[in-house]
Design a protein around this motif. Structure first.
Motif, PDB file in Angstrom:
ATOM      1  N   VAL A   1       4.046   0.379   3.733  1.00 24.84           N
ATOM      2  CA  VAL A   1       3.685   1.764   3.433  1.00 24.84           C
ATOM      3  C   VAL A   1       4.954   2.601   3.356  1.00 24.84           C
ATOM      4  O   VAL A   1       6.042   2.156   3.736  1.00 24.84           O
ATOM      5  CB  VAL A   1       2.744   2.356   4.511  1.00 24.84           C
ATOM      6  CG1 VAL A   1       1.424   1.614   4.554  1.00 24.84           C
ATOM      7  CG2 VAL A   1       3.413   2.340   5.878  1.00 24.84           C
TER       8      VAL A   1
ATOM      9  N   ALA B   1      -2.976  -2.551  -2.788  1.00 24.75           N
ATOM     10  CA  ALA B   1      -3.985  -1.585  -2.352  1.00 24.75           C
ATOM     11  C   ALA B   1      -3.524  -0.186  -2.729  1.00 24.75           C
ATOM     12  O   ALA B   1      -2.579   0.334  -2.137  1.00 24.75           O
ATOM     13  CB  ALA B   1      -4.218  -1.694  -0.850  1.00 24.75           C
ATOM     14  N   THR B   2      -4.182   0.422  -3.704  1.00 27.20           N
ATOM     15  CA  THR B   2      -3.754   1.726  -4.209  1.00 27.20           C
ATOM     16  C   THR B   2      -4.962   2.616  -4.495  1.00 27.20           C
ATOM     17  O   THR B   2      -6.112   2.190  -4.385  1.00 27.20           O
ATOM     18  CB  THR B   2      -2.942   1.575  -5.507  1.00 27.20           C
ATOM     19  OG1 THR B   2      -3.831   1.139  -6.555  1.00 27.20           O
ATOM     20  CG2 THR B   2      -1.810   0.584  -5.351  1.00 27.20           C
TER      21      THR B   2
ATOM     22  N   TYR C   1      -3.887   7.385   4.925  1.00 22.63           N
ATOM     23  CA  TYR C   1      -2.650   6.695   5.305  1.00 22.63           C
ATOM     24  C   TYR C   1      -2.712   6.161   6.734  1.00 22.63           C
ATOM     25  O   TYR C   1      -2.256   5.050   7.014  1.00 22.63           O
ATOM     26  CB  TYR C   1      -1.498   7.687   5.144  1.00 22.63           C
ATOM     27  CG  TYR C   1      -0.153   7.265   5.677  1.00 22.63           C
ATOM     28  CD1 TYR C   1       0.645   6.365   4.985  1.00 22.63           C
ATOM     29  CD2 TYR C   1       0.349   7.796   6.865  1.00 22.63           C
ATOM     30  CE1 TYR C   1       1.898   6.001   5.459  1.00 22.63           C
ATOM     31  CE2 TYR C   1       1.592   7.448   7.343  1.00 22.63           C
ATOM     32  CZ  TYR C   1       2.361   6.551   6.645  1.00 22.63           C
ATOM     33  OH  TYR C   1       3.605   6.189   7.125  1.00 22.63           O
TER      34      TYR C   1
ATOM     35  N   LEU D   1      -3.884   2.588   7.621  1.00 24.50           N
ATOM     36  CA  LEU D   1      -3.077   1.436   7.216  1.00 24.50           C
ATOM     37  C   LEU D   1      -2.011   1.075   8.241  1.00 24.50           C
ATOM     38  O   LEU D   1      -1.429  -0.007   8.187  1.00 24.50           O
ATOM     39  CB  LEU D   1      -2.398   1.729   5.875  1.00 24.50           C
ATOM     40  CG  LEU D   1      -3.358   1.921   4.698  1.00 24.50           C
ATOM     41  CD1 LEU D   1      -2.634   2.526   3.506  1.00 24.50           C
ATOM     42  CD2 LEU D   1      -4.003   0.596   4.314  1.00 24.50           C
TER      43      LEU D   1
ATOM     44  N   VAL E   1       1.519  -4.942   6.242  1.00 21.42           N
ATOM     45  CA  VAL E   1       1.197  -3.874   5.302  1.00 21.42           C
ATOM     46  C   VAL E   1       2.446  -3.028   5.089  1.00 21.42           C
ATOM     47  O   VAL E   1       3.041  -2.527   6.051  1.00 21.42           O
ATOM     48  CB  VAL E   1       0.043  -2.996   5.831  1.00 21.42           C
ATOM     49  CG1 VAL E   1      -0.249  -1.866   4.850  1.00 21.42           C
ATOM     50  CG2 VAL E   1      -1.206  -3.835   6.065  1.00 21.42           C
TER      51      VAL E   1
ATOM     52  N   ASP F   1       2.204   4.576  -1.407  1.00 23.66           N
ATOM     53  CA  ASP F   1       1.481   5.580  -2.204  1.00 23.66           C
ATOM     54  C   ASP F   1       2.440   6.434  -3.026  1.00 23.66           C
ATOM     55  O   ASP F   1       2.810   7.545  -2.630  1.00 23.66           O
ATOM     56  CB  ASP F   1       0.638   6.472  -1.286  1.00 23.66           C
ATOM     57  CG  ASP F   1      -0.452   5.684  -0.595  1.00 23.66           C
ATOM     58  OD1 ASP F   1      -1.040   4.803  -1.237  1.00 23.66           O
ATOM     59  OD2 ASP F   1      -0.703   5.947   0.597  1.00 23.66           O
TER      60      ASP F   1
ATOM     61  N   ARG G   1      -9.125   1.696   2.171  1.00 22.03           N
ATOM     62  CA  ARG G   1      -8.275   0.519   1.947  1.00 22.03           C
ATOM     63  C   ARG G   1      -8.217  -0.351   3.203  1.00 22.03           C
ATOM     64  O   ARG G   1      -8.225  -1.587   3.117  1.00 22.03           O
ATOM     65  CB  ARG G   1      -6.876   0.965   1.512  1.00 22.03           C
ATOM     66  CG  ARG G   1      -6.841   1.539   0.110  1.00 22.03           C
ATOM     67  CD  ARG G   1      -5.448   1.950  -0.306  1.00 22.03           C
ATOM     68  NE  ARG G   1      -4.975   3.132   0.417  1.00 22.03           N
ATOM     69  CZ  ARG G   1      -3.758   3.637   0.303  1.00 22.03           C
ATOM     70  NH1 ARG G   1      -2.878   3.048  -0.495  1.00 22.03           N
ATOM     71  NH2 ARG G   1      -3.416   4.726   0.963  1.00 22.03           N
TER      72      ARG G   1
ATOM     73  N   ALA H   1       0.840  -1.196   0.000  1.00 22.19           N
ATOM     74  CA  ALA H   1       0.000   0.000   0.000  1.00 22.19           C
ATOM     75  C   ALA H   1       0.876   1.248   0.000  1.00 22.19           C
ATOM     76  O   ALA H   1       0.562   2.240   0.654  1.00 22.19           O
ATOM     77  CB  ALA H   1      -0.920  -0.007   1.210  1.00 22.19           C
TER      78      ALA H   1
ATOM     79  N   SER I   1      -8.804   3.724  -4.042  1.00 19.08           N
ATOM     80  CA  SER I   1      -8.728   4.091  -2.619  1.00 19.08           C
ATOM     81  C   SER I   1      -9.617   3.251  -1.720  1.00 19.08           C
ATOM     82  O   SER I   1      -9.905   3.633  -0.586  1.00 19.08           O
ATOM     83  CB  SER I   1      -9.071   5.575  -2.428  1.00 19.08           C
ATOM     84  OG  SER I   1      -8.185   6.397  -3.141  1.00 19.08           O
TER      85      SER I   1
END
Length: 1053
Positions: free
Chosen positions: A978, A810-811, A986, A989, A976, A778, A956, A776, A839
Motif C-alpha cells: 500500500v 486490488a484496486t 485503506y 488493508l 499487501v 491507490d 478489498r 493495493a 473497490s
C-alpha cells in the motif's frame, strides 16, 4: 449535586467575601446575570458538573488560616465557576444546534424514503408503535408470553430434536473465564463478562444446540492470571434439567481465546481497535477448522457453518460484522452500553469537548462500529424497550418510524426498494435460579430442621447487619447499590426519615459496596456517603438504618434471604435504571420490589407483577409505596407469590428458548458454493439483482460488456432467442468452471499437495502458490500502479519464475480499465492470479487459456456480498443525492458529482467527482444513506476523483478473506503493498494476520483529500507498532522492496 453538602459552607464563604470582589468584576457579573446571587448562580449554572476539582480547591481554602489568602482563594473559585458556566453554556448551544441539524436531516431522509416507497399506508396498515411490536409483528401489550406448564416446555424441546446448531458468540475486551471471574477488577471486566459466559453455558445446554464458541482475546501477560492465556476452556453446564442432548465428541460450550494485538500485554478496550481485523482473521481460521470437524461428526462430510454470529459491545459488533460478511452467515448484536448515549451524557456535562472525549474514549470509532453492526445485523437484542426508544433511536441506522413503515410493507409483501432495518428484539438477561431456595421462615418462627437437614447457623453477614438495629425483627427495606448520585440513595433516606409510620414499621439497610476509610473513597462516593450519614443524624435514624462497611459477593444471597425472612421489601430508587438485574435477584428470593418508573424496571414489573413503580424524584411516592407493602401483609404475600411464580421467565432456559426461536426466524445464509454441493435445490440467489444479467454483462473473452455495460441489443425482440442462447452458454461456461473446482474430496477449500499438478487446469492458479503478494497501491491512474508492480515483480523475479509466488491486483478501477492498462504496460493478465476490482465488488481470475478466456468472473462472490444490497432503489437515491450537489459559477450551476453510467455494474455504482474540495466528506454520505435505511459501503477513491458505492460488507480486504475461505489462500503468507495513504477503505488493508509493506512517498496527497473528514482519526485504527508492517524507503528500488520482504520473513517457510 445531591449530597454535596460541602457546597453549603462554600456558598456561605462566597457571600462572606462578596465585598472583596472589585467593582469591575462585580459589574461584569451583573451584566452577565443581572442582580448577582452566588447561591442562585451556582445552582442555575453549575449543576451537572463534576465538582471534584472545586471540592479540592475548597478544602485548601477552608484550611488556610490567613483571611486574606482564604478570601483570594474563594474569589478565584468564584471566577472559575463563572468561566465554567460560560463554557458549559457555549457547549450547550453547540449541542442544541447539532441536535437541530440532525433532526432536520433525519426528517428529510424519512420523507425521501417514504416518497420512494410510493404506496401510502392507511391508518389501519401503520401497525402498532415500535415499543408494542416485536420484530415479527406480534403485540407485546400486557405480559410477555411465557411457558405455562412443564408439558409446554417438553413440547418445545421435542421440536428441537434432530437440530445440530453451531453458534458463535464474540466478546473481546476484559478478562473472561468460566470460573472465579474477576468481576470489578477493572472497568472492562464487569457484568458483560458474566453475561456472555452464562449465555454461552446456557445455550450449550439447550436441545438442538451442538456447539457454542465464545470467542475472546488471548492474554498471555504477567499482569494477569495464566488461565487467560489458555487457548480453550470448556464451560460445563450448571444444571441441564434433562434438556441437554446427548453429548457429541466436540459438543458443548467453550471459551476460545484468539491471539491478537500485543501478545504479552493486557489492553483496555479503547486500545483494541487497531487489532480487530487480526482477530477477524484468527476467528475465521478457527471457524473454518471447526466447520470441517463438525462436518465429519454431524454433517455427513459437509461443513457445518455457524447458524449465527453474535457480537457483544461495539468492538465485538465490528468484528462480528466483518466475520459474518466473510462467511455470509447471519449476525446478531447486543450493545450492552451504547457510544452515542455516552457521548450525549458527556457533552451535557460540559466539561469536555467532542474532540477531548474522542481522544479519551475513542468514542467516534465506537459509534461507527455500532453503526456498522446495525448495517450487518439481522437482529439487535436489547434488555428493555427503553434501550430501543431512547438509545438506539440516536443512531443513523435506526429510525423507529421508518422501521414501522418497512415492517408494514414486508407484512403486505410490498417492495421496500432496497431498504432494510434490523429487527429490535427485547430479551431480558437470564439468571441461574437452581441454587436459590426462597426463605420460608421468619424472625418469629425459624424453619424447622430435621435429622437429615438440621437448621444451619445464621450467616455472619446477618449479624453484621442486625447489630445496627435496636429492633432487628422489623421488616427490612433493602437497597443494594454503589454510593453514586445516580442511584438516588439520599432521596431514599430522606423519604424514610420523613415518614414516621414507615420508620415505626421497618428498618432500612443500605449495602453500598465496600470501604475502609471514607477519605480513601472517590470524592463523589464519599460525598454521597457523608450526605447519608448527615441525614441519619438529622432525622435521628440511629438503630433504624444499617450501612455495613464490608460484604463479599457470596454474602449477597444471604442478604436477600435476611430481607425476605423479615418480610421486607427490596427497592431500586435510581433516577434511571437501564435494566435492573438486582430486581430479578430479589424477586427470586421472594422479595416484593419497589422500583423507579424510568427504564427497565417497567418491563420487569410488567412480567413479574410483584411490586410498585415510583417516581424517583418524589420522596412521598417512595415512602407511600414502601409503607403500602410493609403494612399490608396480604399485598406483601401476593407480590411475593407473583414474583416466585413468574421469575422463571428470566431464567436462562427461557432466555435461550426465545433466543433460539429468533435465530430460527432469520433467513439462513452460508457460503453459496457449499449449498450447491449439498444439493440444495433453493441455492439460487433470492435477490432480484442476482440474475442472468450478471452473466450477460460479462463475456468470457471480455470482447464486450466487461464491466457490466448494458448490451445494446438486449431489447430487440428479433434477437431475443439469440440473446437467450448466449445467456445460456455464458452461464453454463462460467458456472461449470466456478462450480467444478469443488467436486473433489477437499470440499472446504483445501487441496492436498499430491493433487496440485492434476488440478492445475481445474483450479485458479492462486491455489498452487506458497505465497501471495497483493498490490493495493491507490494511485489516481493505473499507469502509476503498474510502475510499482514492475518493481515488485523484479524484487521477487526468482520466486515468480518458479511459480511459488502469486500476485493479486486490488484496486478501485474496473476490469475494462485494468485490461486496457495491462495491454499498454506490456503486461499479461496471467501475470496476476486474481483481480479485485471496483473497490472489492467484483472478483476475477486469470484463465490459463489466455487467448479465448483471459478472465473468469467469480459469480459466487457476488452472492456472497449481496446481503442488504439496495439495488435500483439505492441507485436512484444516489443519483438524486448527486444532482443536489451543485457549484455556482456566475449564473450557471455545475454539477459536482455525476453518475458514471459507462461502468455501472450490478454491485458497484460509480460516480465522477469534478471538484473534490466541494464534495461532502464520506461520513456525511454514509449518514445520508443510513437515514434512508439504505445499507452500503461508500468509498472515495482515486484521490477523491471517484466515488464507488458497493455492498455494505464488501471491500478489498473482505475479498482477500473470501479467497482464503474458498480457495485456502493462507492469509499469514500474504503481503499487501500500500501507499502512505489511499482510498477510504485503506485502513482495512493494513490490519490483519497478513504482512504489509508501506511504500513511502506514494499516495501522500490522499491523506488530506480523503481522510481529513472521517468519523474518527485514522491514527485510532492503524497498528503503527505492529511487527507485521514495514515501510519501504522513499522512491524505493526493487532491492529495497526485497529487503522489506525479508524483514517480514516472507521468503521463509
Amino acid at each position: 449535586m445531591a449530597g454535596n453538602d460541602w457546597i453549603n459552607s462554600y456558598l456561605e464563604a462566597i457571600l462572606d467575601v462578596g465585598p472583596g470582589i472589585d467593582d469591575a468584576k462585580s459589574s461584569l457579573l451583573l451584566r452577565e446575570r443581572g442582580r448577582f446571587s452566588p447561591t442562585r448562580y451556582f445552582v442555575e449554572q453549575v449543576i451537572g458538573f463534576d465538582e471534584t476539582d472545586l471540592y479540592r480547591s475548597w478544602v485548601k481554602a477552608a484550611s488556610t488560616r490567613s483571611p486574606q489568602e482564604r478570601n483570594t482563594r474563594l474569589e478565584n473559585m468564584c471566577w472559575r465557576i463563572w468561566n465554567l458556566a460560560r463554557q458549559k453554556k457555549q457547549l450547550e448551544e453547540k449541542e442544541a444546534q447539532r441536535m437541530t441539524k440532525r433532526r432536520v436531516e433525519r426528517e428529510r431522509g424519512r420523507r425521501e424514503a417514504t416518497a420512494d416507497m410510493s404506496e401510502d399506508l392507511s391508518e389501519g396498515e401503520k401497525g402498532d408503535t415500535v415499543s408494542d411490536l416485536s420484530a415479527h409483528g406480534e403485540s407485546h401489550r400486557g405480559r410477555l408470553p411465557r411457558i405455562s406448564s412443564v408439558e409446554t416446555m417438553e413440547a418445545w424441546v421435542s421440536q428441537q430434536k434432530g437440530k445440530k446448531l453451531y453458534i458463535v458468540l464474540i466478546s473481546l475486551h476484559g478478562l473472561i473465564r468460566g470460573e472465579n471471574m474477576e468481576l470489578g477488577r477493572d472497568s472492562d471486566t464487569g457484568g458483560q463478562v458474566k453475561y456472555v459466559v452464562e449465555l454461552a453455558r446456557a445455550l450449550g445446554s439447550m436441545p438442538g444446540v451442538y456447539r457454542v464458541d465464545l470467542l475472546t482475546r488471548q492474554v498471555s501477560s504477567p499482569d494477569v492470571d495464566w488461565s487467560y492465556g489458555e487457548p480453550t476452556e470448556m464451560l460445563p453446564p450448571r444444571n441441564s434439567d434433562g434438556l441437554m442432548d446427548e453429548m457429541g465428541e466436540s459438543s458443548g460450550a467453550y471459551i476460545v481465546r484468539i491471539p491478537f494485538g500485543p501478545r504479552n500485554k493486557y489492553l483496555p478496550k479503547e486500545s483494541l481497535w487497531p487489532y480487530i481485523p487480526e482477530f477477524v482473521d484468527g476467528a475465521l481460521n478457527h471457524i473454518l477448522q471447526m466447520s470441517k470437524v463438525f462436518g465429519e461428526q454431524i454433517g455427513r462430510g459437509h461443513p457445518v457453518w455457524p447458524v449465527a454470529i453474535h457480537g457483544h459491545y461495539a468492538d465485538a459488533g465490528d468484528a462480528a460484522a466483518l466475520l459474518s460478511g466473510a462467511l455470509n452467515v447471519p449476525m446478531l448484536f447486543t450493545g450492552h452500553s451504547l457510544g452515542r448515549d455516552k457521548l450525549e451524557q458527556l457533552l451535557r456535562q460540559g466539561r469536555l469537548s467532542k474532540e477531548e472525549i474522542n481522544m479519551t474514549y475513542k468514542i467516534m470509532r465506537r459509534i461507527e462500529a455500532e453503526e456498522l453492526a446495525l448495517d450487518a445485523s439481522e437482529i439487535v437484542i436489547t434488555s428493555t424497550r427503553q434501550e430501543i426508544e431512547e438509545q438506539w433511536r440516536l443512531y443513523d441506522g435506526f429510525d423507529p418510524v421508518l422501521e414501522r413503515k418497512l415492517r408494514a410493507r414486508i407484512r403486505r409483501n410490498v417492495s421496500c426498494y432496497g431498504r432494510f432495518m434490523p429487527r429490535m428484539v427485547v430479551i431480558p438477561p437470564g439468571m441461574e435460579f437452581h441454587h436459590i431456595v426462597p426463605q420460608d421462615g421468619d424472625m418469629d418462627g425459624e424453619t424447622e430442621g430435621n435429622e437429615d437437614q438440621p437448621t444451619s447457623q445464621d450467616p455472619p453477614i446477618w449479624t453484621e447487619i442486625m447489630r445496627f438495629f435496636s429492633n432487628p425483627r422489623k421488616p427490612m427495606i433493602l437497597a443494594l447499590a454503589r454510593p453514586d448520585p445516580k442511584k438516588n440513595l439520599t432521596t431514599l433516606v430522606k423519604a424514610f426519615g420523613e415518614c414516621r409510620p414507615l420508620r415505626e414499621l421497618a428498618n432500612l439497610t443500605l449495602i453500598m459496596g465496600n470501604r475502609d476509610d471514607v477519605d480513601e473513597m472517590s470524592s463523589t462516593s464519599a460525598s454521597v456517603l457523608l450526605s447519608i450519614l448527615k441525614l441519619i443524624d438529622k432525622y435521628d435514624l440511629y438503630g433504624q438504618v444499617a450501612y455495613p462497611k464490608h460484604h463479599k459477593q457470596s454474602d449477597v444471597p444471604d442478604i436477600y434471604r435476611l430481607a425476605a425472612k423479615t418480610k421486607g421489601v427490596f427497592i431500586n430508587p435510581a433516577f434511571i435504571e437501564p435494566f435492573g438485574l438486582t430486581l430479578i435477584e430479589a424477586a427470586a428470593y421472594g422479595l416484593p420490589i419497589v422500583a423507579t418508573k424510568n427504564g427497565g424496571p417497567v418491563d420487569i414489573m410488567r412480567v413479574l407483577d410483584n411490586g410498585v413503580l415510583i417516581d424517583p424524584h418524589a420522596e412521598k411516592s417512595i415512602a407511600d409505596a414502601l409503607l403500602k407493602l410493609v403494612a399490608d401483609k396480604q399485598l406483601w404475600a401476593k407480590c411475593r407469590q407473583n414474583g416466585l411464580k413468574n421469575i422463571h421467565l428470566f431464567s436462562w432456559p427461557e432466555h435461550c428458548k426465545t433466543y433460539l426461536s429468533r435465530i430460527a426466524g432469520c433467513k439462513p445464509r452460508q457460503p453459496r458454493w457449499q449449498r450447491n454441493e449439498d444439493g440444495d435445490e433453493n441455492s439460487e440467489s433470492d435477490s432480484p439483482s442476482d440474475s442472468l444479467r450478471d452473466i450477460q454483462d460479462i463475456s468470457l473473452n471480455l470482447r464486450f460488456s466487461m464491466d457490466g455495460e448494458k448490451n445494446s441489443g438486449s431489447g430487440n425482440a428479433d434477437s431475443s432467442l439469440d440473446s437467450e442462447d448466449r445467456k445460456s452458454k455464458l452461464e453454463n461456461a462460467v458456472m461449470a468452471w466456478s462450480k467444478g473446482v469443488l467436486k473433489g474430496p477437499q470440499k472446504a477449500g483445501f487441496l492436498e499437495k499430491g493433487d496440485q499438478n492434476s488440478s492445475a487446469g481445474k483450479f485458479p492458479a492462486l491455489r498452487r502458490r506458497k505465497h501471495m503478494i497483493v498490490i493495493a497501491v491507490d494511485f489516481e491512474n493505473m499507469s502509476d500502479i503498474f510502475s510499482s508492480a514492475r518493481k515488485i515483480f523484479d524484487a521477487v523475479e526468482k520466486e515468480r519464475t518458479e511459480g511459488s509466488i502469486g500476485f493479486i491486483l486490488a484496486t478501485s478501477f474496473t476490469l475494462a480499465e485494468t485490461q486496457s492498462f495491462l495491454i499498454s504496460g506490456g503486461l499479461s493478465p496471467t501475470d496476476f492470479d486474481a483481480f479485485v476490482c471496483n473497490s472489492g465488488s467484483d472478483l476475477y481470475y486469470s484463465s490459463p487459456n489466455s487467448e479465448d478466456n483471459p478472465f473468469v468472473v467469480d459469480l459466487y462472490y457476488h452472492s456472497h456480498i449481496e446481503y442488504r444490497w439496495g439495488g435500483e432503489g439505492l441507485r436512484k437515491t444516489l443519483v438524486r443525492w448527486a444532482s443536489s450537489l451543485t457549484d455556482k459559477k456566475g449564473e450557471k450551476e455545475e454539477q459536482i458529482v455525476t453518475e458514471d453510467e459507462t461502468i455501472l455494474t450490478n454491485y458497484c455504482y460509480s460516480f465522477n467527482v469534478r471538484n473534490s474540495g466541494k464534495v461532502p466528506p464520506v461520513k456525511e454520505v454514509r449518514k445520508f444513506m443510513r437515514f434512508q435505511a439504505l445499507r452500503c459501503h461508500v468509498v472515495y477513491c482515486q484521490n477523491g476523483n471517484k466515488i464507488n458505492v458497493i455492498p455494505a460488507l464488501a471491500s478489498r480486504s473482505q475479498a482477500l478473506r473470501y479467497l482464503y475461505l474458498r480457495w485456502g489462500v493462507d492469509l499469514s503468507k500474504m503481503v499487501v503493498f500500500v501507499g502512505e495513504s489511499g482510498d477510504t477503505d485503506y485502513e482495512g488493508l493494513l490490519s490483519g494476520i497478513h504482512k504489509s509493506v508501506i511504500l513511502k512517498g506514494v499516495c501522500t496527497s490522499a491523506i488530506n483529500q480523503l481522510h481529513a473528514n472521517r468519523n474518527y482519526p485514522l491514527s485510532d485504527v492503524l497498528p503503527v507498532d505492529s511487527p507485521s508492517i514495514v515501510q519501504a524507503t522513499e522512491e524505493c528500488s526493487s532491492d529495497d522492496i526485497r529487503s522489506s520482504l525479508e524483514k517480514l520473513g516472507f521468503f521463509k517457510g
